[in-house]
Write a protein that holds these residues in place. Sequence first.
Motif, PDB file in Angstrom:
ATOM      1  N   THR A   1       0.574  17.142 -55.634  1.00 37.81           N
ATOM      2  CA  THR A   1       0.059  18.469 -55.322  1.00 37.81           C
ATOM      3  C   THR A   1      -0.300  19.184 -56.623  1.00 37.81           C
ATOM      4  OG1 THR A   1       2.276  19.399 -55.288  1.00 37.81           O
ATOM      5  CG2 THR A   1       1.368  18.702 -53.176  1.00 37.81           C
ATOM      6  N   VAL A   2      -1.122  20.201 -56.491  1.00 33.48           N
ATOM      7  CA  VAL A   2      -1.617  20.943 -57.645  1.00 33.48           C
ATOM      8  C   VAL A   2      -0.854  22.249 -57.777  1.00 33.48           C
ATOM      9  CG1 VAL A   2      -3.633  22.164 -58.564  1.00 33.48           C
ATOM     10  CG2 VAL A   2      -3.901  19.920 -57.500  1.00 33.48           C
ATOM     11  N   ASP A   3      -0.498  22.564 -58.994  1.00 40.65           N
ATOM     12  CA  ASP A   3       0.105  23.850 -59.313  1.00 40.65           C
ATOM     13  C   ASP A   3      -1.013  24.774 -59.790  1.00 40.65           C
ATOM     14  OD1 ASP A   3       1.383  25.599 -61.729  1.00 40.65           O
ATOM     15  OD2 ASP A   3       2.849  25.273 -60.123  1.00 40.65           O
ATOM     16  N   GLN A   4      -0.947  26.039 -59.431  1.00 43.29           N
ATOM     17  CA  GLN A   4      -1.992  26.990 -59.802  1.00 43.29           C
ATOM     18  C   GLN A   4      -2.230  27.031 -61.316  1.00 43.29           C
ATOM     19  OE1 GLN A   4      -1.448  30.826 -58.027  1.00 43.29           O
ATOM     20  NE2 GLN A   4      -3.412  31.590 -58.725  1.00 43.29           N
ATOM     21  N   SER A   5      -1.216  26.721 -62.098  1.00 43.76           N
ATOM     22  CA  SER A   5      -1.375  26.710 -63.549  1.00 43.76           C
ATOM     23  C   SER A   5      -2.337  25.608 -64.012  1.00 43.76           C
ATOM     24  CB  SER A   5      -0.022  26.533 -64.243  1.00 43.76           C
ATOM     25  OG  SER A   5       0.506  25.241 -63.981  1.00 43.76           O
ATOM     26  N   GLN A   6      -2.614  24.627 -63.134  1.00 40.84           N
ATOM     27  CA  GLN A   6      -3.527  23.538 -63.467  1.00 40.84           C
ATOM     28  C   GLN A   6      -4.985  23.889 -63.158  1.00 40.84           C
ATOM     29  OE1 GLN A   6      -1.341  20.748 -60.967  1.00 40.84           O
ATOM     30  NE2 GLN A   6      -1.012  19.458 -62.768  1.00 40.84           N
ATOM     31  N   TYR A   7      -5.225  25.001 -62.494  1.00 40.56           N
ATOM     32  CA  TYR A   7      -6.592  25.374 -62.109  1.00 40.56           C
ATOM     33  C   TYR A   7      -7.579  25.360 -63.274  1.00 40.56           C
ATOM     34  CZ  TYR A   7      -5.228  26.906 -57.342  1.00 40.56           C
ATOM     35  OH  TYR A   7      -4.796  26.974 -56.046  1.00 40.56           O
ATOM     36  N   PRO A   8      -7.236  25.918 -64.453  1.00 41.50           N
ATOM     37  CA  PRO A   8      -8.213  25.861 -65.556  1.00 41.50           C
ATOM     38  C   PRO A   8      -8.598  24.436 -65.950  1.00 41.50           C
ATOM     39  CG  PRO A   8      -6.584  27.549 -65.999  1.00 41.50           C
ATOM     40  CD  PRO A   8      -6.085  26.768 -64.803  1.00 41.50           C
ATOM     41  N   GLN A   9      -7.629  23.506 -65.933  1.00 43.92           N
ATOM     42  CA  GLN A   9      -7.934  22.110 -66.241  1.00 43.92           C
ATOM     43  C   GLN A   9      -8.832  21.503 -65.164  1.00 43.92           C
ATOM     44  OE1 GLN A   9      -3.584  21.238 -66.765  1.00 43.92           O
ATOM     45  NE2 GLN A   9      -4.425  19.708 -68.187  1.00 43.92           N
ATOM     46  N   LEU A  10      -8.564  21.851 -63.915  1.00 46.12           N
ATOM     47  CA  LEU A  10      -9.388  21.340 -62.825  1.00 46.12           C
ATOM     48  C   LEU A  10     -10.803  21.894 -62.913  1.00 46.12           C
ATOM     49  CD1 LEU A  10      -7.003  21.426 -59.725  1.00 46.12           C
ATOM     50  CD2 LEU A  10      -7.372  19.598 -61.394  1.00 46.12           C
ATOM     51  N   LEU A  11     -10.925  23.141 -63.317  1.00 47.11           N
ATOM     52  CA  LEU A  11     -12.256  23.728 -63.469  1.00 47.11           C
ATOM     53  C   LEU A  11     -13.045  22.991 -64.556  1.00 47.11           C
ATOM     54  CD1 LEU A  11     -14.134  25.966 -62.409  1.00 47.11           C
ATOM     55  CD2 LEU A  11     -13.322  27.382 -64.307  1.00 47.11           C
ATOM     56  N   THR A  12     -12.367  22.594 -65.623  1.00 48.61           N
ATOM     57  CA  THR A  12     -13.010  21.820 -66.689  1.00 48.61           C
ATOM     58  C   THR A  12     -13.511  20.485 -66.140  1.00 48.61           C
ATOM     59  OG1 THR A  12     -11.670  22.885 -68.394  1.00 48.61           O
ATOM     60  CG2 THR A  12     -12.653  20.759 -68.959  1.00 48.61           C
ATOM     61  N   ILE A  13     -12.696  19.816 -65.320  1.00 51.50           N
ATOM     62  CA  ILE A  13     -13.107  18.558 -64.690  1.00 51.50           C
ATOM     63  C   ILE A  13     -14.277  18.814 -63.753  1.00 51.50           C
ATOM     64  CG2 ILE A  13     -12.416  16.763 -63.032  1.00 51.50           C
ATOM     65  CD1 ILE A  13      -9.592  16.927 -64.301  1.00 51.50           C
ATOM     66  N   TRP A  14     -14.178  19.870 -62.955  1.00 49.19           N
ATOM     67  CA  TRP A  14     -15.264  20.212 -62.020  1.00 49.19           C
ATOM     68  C   TRP A  14     -16.588  20.369 -62.762  1.00 49.19           C
ATOM     69  CZ3 TRP A  14     -18.346  24.589 -61.940  1.00 49.19           C
ATOM     70  CH2 TRP A  14     -19.206  24.689 -60.845  1.00 49.19           C
ATOM     71  N   GLU A  15     -16.574  21.173 -63.831  1.00 48.62           N
ATOM     72  CA  GLU A  15     -17.823  21.428 -64.545  1.00 48.62           C
ATOM     73  C   GLU A  15     -18.383  20.150 -65.178  1.00 48.62           C
ATOM     74  OE1 GLU A  15     -19.951  24.365 -67.788  1.00 48.62           O
ATOM     75  OE2 GLU A  15     -17.819  24.654 -67.376  1.00 48.62           O
ATOM     76  N   ALA A  16     -17.529  19.365 -65.814  1.00 51.84           N
ATOM     77  CA  ALA A  16     -17.995  18.123 -66.442  1.00 51.84           C
ATOM     78  C   ALA A  16     -18.540  17.157 -65.399  1.00 51.84           C
ATOM     79  CB  ALA A  16     -16.857  17.479 -67.231  1.00 51.84           C
ATOM     80  N   SER A  17     -17.870  17.081 -64.263  1.00 57.69           N
ATOM     81  CA  SER A  17     -18.308  16.194 -63.194  1.00 57.69           C
ATOM     82  C   SER A  17     -19.637  16.662 -62.602  1.00 57.69           C
ATOM     83  CB  SER A  17     -17.232  16.124 -62.105  1.00 57.69           C
ATOM     84  OG  SER A  17     -17.646  15.282 -61.055  1.00 57.69           O
ATOM     85  N   VAL A  18     -19.758  17.952 -62.356  1.00 58.39           N
ATOM     86  CA  VAL A  18     -21.002  18.496 -61.807  1.00 58.39           C
ATOM     87  C   VAL A  18     -22.155  18.249 -62.777  1.00 58.39           C
ATOM     88  CG1 VAL A  18     -22.210  20.640 -61.183  1.00 58.39           C
ATOM     89  CG2 VAL A  18     -19.937  20.171 -60.257  1.00 58.39           C
ATOM     90  N   ARG A  19     -21.919  18.480 -64.051  1.00 52.21           N
ATOM     91  CA  ARG A  19     -22.985  18.261 -65.041  1.00 52.21           C
ATOM     92  C   ARG A  19     -23.389  16.783 -65.114  1.00 52.21           C
ATOM     93  NH1 ARG A  19     -24.405  22.703 -67.688  1.00 52.21           N
ATOM     94  NH2 ARG A  19     -22.947  24.443 -67.823  1.00 52.21           N
ATOM     95  N   ALA A  20     -22.458  15.879 -64.823  1.00 54.42           N
ATOM     96  CA  ALA A  20     -22.745  14.446 -64.879  1.00 54.42           C
ATOM     97  C   ALA A  20     -23.411  13.917 -63.607  1.00 54.42           C
ATOM     98  CB  ALA A  20     -21.454  13.661 -65.133  1.00 54.42           C
TER      99      ALA A  20
END
Length: 146
Positions: free
Chosen positions: A5-24
């Motif tokens: 499960t994801v902890d809310q404190s991980q959201y910034p890291q997930l956003l980084t993955i989201w952006e890199a993945s979307v750009r790719a």
Amino acid sequence: MHIETVDQSQYPQLLTIWEASVRATHDFLAEADLLELKPLILEQYFAAVDLRVAKGSDGELLGFCGVSDGNIEMLFIAPEARGQGVGARLTTYAIEHQGATKVDVNEQNVQALGFYEHVGFAVVSRSPVDGQGKPYPLLHMELAGR
């Protein structure tokens, strides 16, 4: 690799993955649309889904998946982890543990379409616009035989 499960404190890291993945993978998406989505992902969309993260043996976040009402709402893999089975593991987890049977895919994202077909989904309908009313057609997919 393990899924948790994801902890809310991980959201910034997930956003980084989201952006890199979307750009790719979403080369059809306008930069303005990506920038418009970014705060929504962080401030609203993460909290609206049952979110799971795949972690490597070293604890590195490799990708994540969010499910709501049986629909895979988000599946994003860190570019450096693509092609290593992370997406398949997260999708299998979503099906087996989160009740996922549906997914919407941007029509222009042929890699995602091929991936979901490979793991057992089939196109059942199409919408001419995305969830924000933008001109990015969606293919609505369901698990074959369900």
